[in-house]
Write a protein that holds these residues in place. Sequence first.
Motif, mmCIF file in Angstrom:
data_model
loop_
_atom_site.group_PDB
_atom_site.id
_atom_site.type_symbol
_atom_site.label_atom_id
_atom_site.label_comp_id
_atom_site.label_asym_id
_atom_site.label_seq_id
_atom_site.Cartn_x
_atom_site.Cartn_y
_atom_site.Cartn_z
ATOM 1 N N GLU A 161 33.447 46.526 41.155
ATOM 2 C CA GLU A 161 34.178 45.655 42.068
ATOM 3 C C GLU A 161 33.454 44.329 42.281
ATOM 4 O O GLU A 161 34.083 43.271 42.361
ATOM 5 N N THR A 173 31.626 37.987 49.531
ATOM 6 C CA THR A 173 31.625 39.091 48.573
ATOM 7 C C THR A 173 30.379 39.958 48.738
ATOM 8 O O THR A 173 30.461 41.192 48.746
ATOM 9 N N SER A 232 46.388 40.205 40.440
ATOM 10 C CA SER A 232 46.318 40.283 41.896
ATOM 11 C C SER A 232 47.269 41.354 42.423
ATOM 12 O O SER A 232 46.918 42.148 43.311
ATOM 13 N N TYR A 264 34.839 39.814 34.141
ATOM 14 C CA TYR A 264 35.874 40.593 34.823
ATOM 15 C C TYR A 264 36.200 41.872 34.047
ATOM 16 O O TYR A 264 36.313 42.956 34.639
ATOM 17 N N ASN A 295 39.621 41.191 47.020
ATOM 18 C CA ASN A 295 39.698 41.075 45.568
ATOM 19 C C ASN A 295 41.054 40.519 45.139
ATOM 20 O O ASN A 295 41.136 39.629 44.280
ATOM 21 N N SER A 324 38.088 45.328 51.159
ATOM 22 C CA SER A 324 37.589 44.826 49.886
ATOM 23 C C SER A 324 38.706 44.659 48.858
ATOM 24 O O SER A 324 38.713 43.709 48.077
ATOM 25 N N GLU A 384 45.791 44.707 41.631
ATOM 26 C CA GLU A 384 44.693 45.053 42.526
ATOM 27 C C GLU A 384 45.222 45.551 43.866
ATOM 28 O O GLU A 384 44.656 46.476 44.467
ATOM 29 N N GLU A 443 34.031 42.045 39.321
ATOM 30 C CA GLU A 443 35.380 41.481 39.358
ATOM 31 C C GLU A 443 35.441 40.298 40.321
ATOM 32 O O GLU A 443 36.005 39.244 40.006
ATOM 33 N N MET A 444 34.869 40.475 41.513
ATOM 34 C CA MET A 444 34.920 39.419 42.521
ATOM 35 C C MET A 444 34.113 38.198 42.093
ATOM 36 O O MET A 444 34.567 37.053 42.247
ATOM 37 N N CYS A 475 35.945 36.182 39.568
ATOM 38 C CA CYS A 475 37.004 35.378 40.180
ATOM 39 C C CYS A 475 36.430 34.131 40.850
ATOM 40 O O CYS A 475 36.981 33.032 40.719
#
Length: 225
Positions: A189, A19, A96, A158, A58, A54, A99, A192-193, A196
Motif C-alpha cells: 500500500e 501517507t 481509483s 505502483y 489511496n 487508508s 481501489e 502504491e501511495m 501516486c
Amino acid sequence: MVLDTRGLRWWTLTLLVVTGLLAAASVLLHLRVRGTAANDLFSYFHLGSEVGLSAYWNALLLGLVAACALFSGFVTRARSRRWGWFVVAAVTLFLSLDEATRLHERTAALVTTNPLPTYTWVVAGIPLAALMVGVLWFATRSLPTVLRRRLGIALAVYIVGALGFEALSGVAWRQQRPDLSEALGTVEEVLEMVACVYAVHVLVQSWLPLRLEVRSTPAGVSDRV
C-alpha cells in the motif's frame, strides 16, 4: 497563489507525510490493539482495509493523478498528445474506482484454477496489468522523453506494490504467516501511495514552464498559453 518549485515541493512533502502517518498508524495499531476490544479502530486505519481511511486516501491520490493528467490534456498545445493524456486520466480514474470498490479482488471469480501459491485474483491481475502497461505505453509515446521516463518510474513502483508485494503477501498468507503477510501488505500500500504522489509531482512540475511563461508576459499583453 502562484505555484513554483518551492510550493510544489511543499505540497509533495505534505502528501508524503500524510501517507507516512497513515502507515505508521496502521503498524502501531496492529502491534497494540489488534485482537482487542479496539480492533475496529485498527480496521479503520489498517492499510489493507477495504473500507478504511487508508483505502480512501489511496483512491483520492489516484483520483488526483487522473485530475492532473486530465488538466495536462486540456493545456497541452500538441493535439497529438491530448488524447494520450485523456487515456492516462481514464486509466488512473479506473484504478481509483478499483481501489475504492476492490474490483480486482472480484476477478478471482473468473479464475477456474490457480497455479500460483498466492491470492487467486493475481492470476487474472497479471494479464490485466500487462494490458494496462501496453495501453499507457502507447498513449504516452509522443510525450517528452524525460517526462515519459519519470511517469514510467511511477507506474513501475505502483505495479511492484500492487501486484508484486500483493502476490508475496498472498504467499505468506497461504503459508499461514499472518504477520509477514501483514508486513508485505503494508509495503504494498505504501508503494502504491508513494507512486501516486510522485506521479502528481511529475505532472505538476511539467506545468511550471507554462506558469513561468505567463508570469514573464509584459503588461497589457494577452496571457494565453
